[in-house]
Design an enzyme around this catalytic site. Structure first.
Site, PDB file in Angstrom:
ATOM      1  N   HIS B 101       0.949  -1.040   0.226  1.00  0.00           N
ATOM      2  CA  HIS B 101       0.127  -0.069   0.004  1.00  0.00           C
ATOM      3  C   HIS B 101       0.979   1.358   0.005  1.00  0.00           C
ATOM      4  O   HIS B 101       2.073   1.293   0.538  1.00  0.00           O
ATOM      5  CB  HIS B 101      -0.890  -0.058   1.297  1.00  0.00           C
ATOM      6  CG  HIS B 101      -0.552   0.105   2.385  1.00  0.00           C
ATOM      7  ND1 HIS B 101      -0.119   1.184   3.186  1.00  0.00           N
ATOM      8  CD2 HIS B 101       0.037  -0.999   3.431  1.00  0.00           C
ATOM      9  CE1 HIS B 101       0.483   0.986   4.212  1.00  0.00           C
ATOM     10  NE2 HIS B 101       0.259  -0.218   4.320  1.00  0.00           N
ATOM     11  N   ASP B 103      -0.258   4.162   0.751  1.00  0.00           N
ATOM     12  CA  ASP B 103      -0.848   5.378   1.721  1.00  0.00           C
ATOM     13  C   ASP B 103      -0.126   5.185   3.306  1.00  0.00           C
ATOM     14  O   ASP B 103       0.182   4.124   3.392  1.00  0.00           O
ATOM     15  CB  ASP B 103      -2.436   5.334   2.023  1.00  0.00           C
ATOM     16  CG  ASP B 103      -2.870   3.885   2.475  1.00  0.00           C
ATOM     17  OD1 ASP B 103      -2.492   2.888   1.730  1.00  0.00           O
ATOM     18  OD2 ASP B 103      -3.506   3.974   3.550  1.00  0.00           O
ATOM     19  N   ASP B 134       6.310   1.205   6.705  1.00  0.00           N
ATOM     20  CA  ASP B 134       4.775   0.758   6.358  1.00  0.00           C
ATOM     21  C   ASP B 134       4.226   1.576   5.511  1.00  0.00           C
ATOM     22  O   ASP B 134       3.719   2.758   5.909  1.00  0.00           O
ATOM     23  CB  ASP B 134       4.186   0.625   7.667  1.00  0.00           C
ATOM     24  CG  ASP B 134       2.924   0.280   7.474  1.00  0.00           C
ATOM     25  OD1 ASP B 134       2.235  -0.380   6.776  1.00  0.00           O
ATOM     26  OD2 ASP B 134       1.900   0.433   8.800  1.00  0.00           O
ATOM     27  N   GLU B 168      -5.245   1.806   2.456  1.00  0.00           N
ATOM     28  CA  GLU B 168      -4.805   0.644   3.479  1.00  0.00           C
ATOM     29  C   GLU B 168      -5.150   0.973   4.718  1.00  0.00           C
ATOM     30  O   GLU B 168      -5.805   0.286   5.576  1.00  0.00           O
ATOM     31  CB  GLU B 168      -3.658  -0.306   3.271  1.00  0.00           C
ATOM     32  CG  GLU B 168      -3.493  -1.528   3.666  1.00  0.00           C
ATOM     33  CD  GLU B 168      -3.063  -1.455   5.264  1.00  0.00           C
ATOM     34  OE1 GLU B 168      -3.304  -2.458   6.124  1.00  0.00           O
ATOM     35  OE2 GLU B 168      -2.742  -0.533   5.828  1.00  0.00           O
ATOM     36  N   GLU B 169      -4.769   2.345   5.157  1.00  0.00           N
ATOM     37  CA  GLU B 169      -4.772   2.607   6.711  1.00  0.00           C
ATOM     38  C   GLU B 169      -6.210   2.971   6.982  1.00  0.00           C
ATOM     39  O   GLU B 169      -6.388   3.124   8.132  1.00  0.00           O
ATOM     40  CB  GLU B 169      -3.894   3.811   6.742  1.00  0.00           C
ATOM     41  CG  GLU B 169      -2.222   3.464   6.437  1.00  0.00           C
ATOM     42  CD  GLU B 169      -1.744   2.469   7.432  1.00  0.00           C
ATOM     43  OE1 GLU B 169      -2.301   2.235   8.441  1.00  0.00           O
ATOM     44  OE2 GLU B 169      -0.441   2.006   7.196  1.00  0.00           O
ATOM     45  N   GLU B 192       3.762  -6.310   4.118  1.00  0.00           N
ATOM     46  CA  GLU B 192       3.770  -5.417   5.180  1.00  0.00           C
ATOM     47  C   GLU B 192       4.902  -5.884   5.926  1.00  0.00           C
ATOM     48  O   GLU B 192       5.645  -6.987   5.791  1.00  0.00           O
ATOM     49  CB  GLU B 192       2.570  -6.228   6.042  1.00  0.00           C
ATOM     50  CG  GLU B 192       1.197  -5.431   5.558  1.00  0.00           C
ATOM     51  CD  GLU B 192       0.916  -3.977   6.142  1.00  0.00           C
ATOM     52  OE1 GLU B 192       1.590  -3.451   6.906  1.00  0.00           O
ATOM     53  OE2 GLU B 192      -0.050  -3.483   5.729  1.00  0.00           O
TER      54      GLU B 192
END
Lengths: 372, 372
Positions: B101, B103, B134, B168-169, B192
């Site tokens: 991801h 974001d 992340d 994603e967040e 991840e």
């Protein structure tokens, strides 16, 4: 009832509507603490023709900040004058100060008000608005007294000094500044809302903050953290227990009808800002009420010791002692003897006006009384 | 080690510095969730020459909001495209999706960072910046894989699908939208940060809020109030007790090394806004972790029942039951068998690259895994 008293009471009865519209005008003039200028200008205009001397001045910030009873808030007094009107007596009598504060607390969200906070709207026999009772009702009464006395020919032997002060809701800088200005009298009365009680005592109150340190942690390793919020929990019942023991010890007959007259209220709490992180810091703030004859340094010590004793029962808190801070606001208590002549005079005046006996009681909140 | 693997590893070793500067470029391009556009444009440019098909599109908000696994946040996807690059295999092999991801979480106050959050600064052998681990490390690895495979002549039989997703967040709308777009494969891997563990399972997590109603009171009559904060206190240890019993019941060998793998973290709390008023409302928010094979409706019910049981022990709370709300964010857990061929393949690849055995473990956080 003397002839003078009877004349005064009749005048008041006849001009009742004027008192109500005077209060409406005062409520309709915003005067949030820090921005009292416009309302004080109105007060000065209303008092100007009723008095012998009108004194309008901005309190001296430097003098106040050096005064041990003042708690600076980092705000000065530019555009925030006190207004004091003096009505000279014919001589031979005792002088009296009456004091009311013009500042009010911020009204917050207007939607929360059944009537707009600056409306002074009348509904169901009540006048609505921010400050309607605290303390513009007192201020309106004070201005009305000046008009009444002037109208009936000023039947005064001693001087009457009417004080409309700023800053009461923050720390009392306005009233304190009247002392520096030289205003002293044989007696003083604060016009605060007391539900018609004559109050020869007021309790003190100070603001405190407790900070508890934990150890932050990502939720993936929550077990490596120490929740500051959870560590703060036992301190709260400990303060509630302290509150109970203090009432028993400090209570005097004046405060007998209040189950809790010197409360410990915890009104706000925060713990970090991320909902999913073990919180590193927890802070709660509150009000610590203290007795009219209690010295605030020893009252502070008692709360600090109660927090320390609760912390001592937890290994983490023993190593990371919670921090107690005393914030800007501290209003000391004050007391005069219940057999002081002023108390008897006020009780008699109340009885004459209301037709029933006055209740003599302590005022269970902080106010500017100790500064007079 | 096959000759192909050996060629690939040599290429990676030779181009190590390029991987680091690629990660720096990605970190230096802000992509806070909700504003991923600029970084996705960069990703698209970086992938364009390496793939057979580049697909850049904004997820369909209406489809997502109708999907049972999506939790709308009131924010659309204008200017927030997904980027998917397909590298076609020569045929006869199985297809694989890898997903990272773009974001990142808002970095908050820049002063709190030892190096600016968008710097990608290297110090003491670490690369600093929001999202550095992340998930821009995963994203950089994914882009690097595409470059490597192209450079060494694309030794693939099955298709490789590289997904750089948004959102994603918040709730996983980006990955979920790849399903709608038709992206399916024989297997999928989420990049991840797992501290080098191969994770065939991830736990779920949802955000909750508990609201406790008290009865507000002015400090003068604090005894007429009911402190919402004090009424909230017993709920917190009750949730801690629930956490403990849940670990014992839900734990599988994959999560054995986490004392708490499905945490109940209470990160924020508020009680009114006036420090001296008995607070009328107390709210706390937190994260509720749940097992990879636990259905979230039953997990919710368990927390709701724990709150209700704790409330039942208090007369006030019995009449004023605390309210449990489930907020937007809910990431379900997911699990594949530990003897799935992909797990063995990844473990072997790790061993080849790192020279030591891979650790197979559960990922103790929510991620986009269940959507693949």
């Amino acid at each position: 009832m003397t002839r003078t008293v009877s004349i005064v009471l009749s005048w008041i009865e006849e001009h009742r509507d004027e008192l109500v519209s005077l209060l409406q005008r005062l409520v309709a003039t915003p005067s949030v603490v820090g921005s009292e200028g416009a309302c004080q200008q109105l007060v000065a205009e209303l008092l100007e023709r009723q008095c012998d001397r009108l004194d309008v001045w901005e309190p001296d910030r430097a003098w106040l900040e050096a005064h041990p009873a003042y708690f600076p808030r980092g705000v000065g007094f530019e555009g925030r004058p006190n207004v004091v009107a003096t009505l000279r007596g014919s001589g031979g009598g005792r002088s009296l100060i009456v004091n009311a504060h013009v500042d009010v607390v911020d009204p917050g969200a207007a939607e929360a008000w059944p009537h707009p906070p600056w409306s002074g709207a009348i509904a169901d026999g009540r006048l609505h608005g921010r400050g309607a009772i605290d303390d513009k009702a007192g201020l309106a009464a004070m201005i009305f007294v000046a008009r009444c006395l002037t109208a009936v020919g000023r039947p005064l032997r001693g001087d009457l000094v009417l004080q409309s002060v700023v800053d009461e809701e923050w720390g009392g800088g306005g009233t304190l500044a009247t002392i520096e200005r030289g205003y002293r009298a044989d007696a003083g009365i604060i016009f605060e809302p007391t539900a018609f009680e004559v109050c020869p005592a007021s309790r003190g109150g100070m603001a405190f903050r407790v900070t508890v340190q934990g150890k932050g942690a990502h939720p993936v390793r929550s077990y490596e953290g120490v929740s500051a919020l959870e560590k703060a929990l036992p301190l709260i019942p400990a303060l509630r227990a302290l509150e109970a023991t203090r009432q028993d010890r400090l209570r005097s007959p004046l405060f007998a009808h209040h189950p809790i007259f010197a409360p410990i209220v915890i009104g706000t709490i925060t713990a970090d800002v991320l909902p999913s992180k073990v919180p590193e810091t927890c802070r709660f703030q509150g009000l610590y009420g203290y007795g009219p004859e209690e010295a605030y340094p020893s009252a502070r010590k008692e709360l600090e010791e109660a927090v320390a004793a609760a912390a001592a029962r937890d290994p983490w808190l023993r190593d990371h002692p919670p921090q107690v801070e005393w914030l800007g606001l501290n209003k000391e208590g004050a007391q005069i003897p219940t057999d002081h002549p002023l108390v008897g005079t006020l009780a008699k005046a109340f009885e004459t006006a209301a037709g029933g006996p006055a209740k003599i009681a302590g005022f269970p909140a902080g106010c500017d009384l100790p500064f007079l």
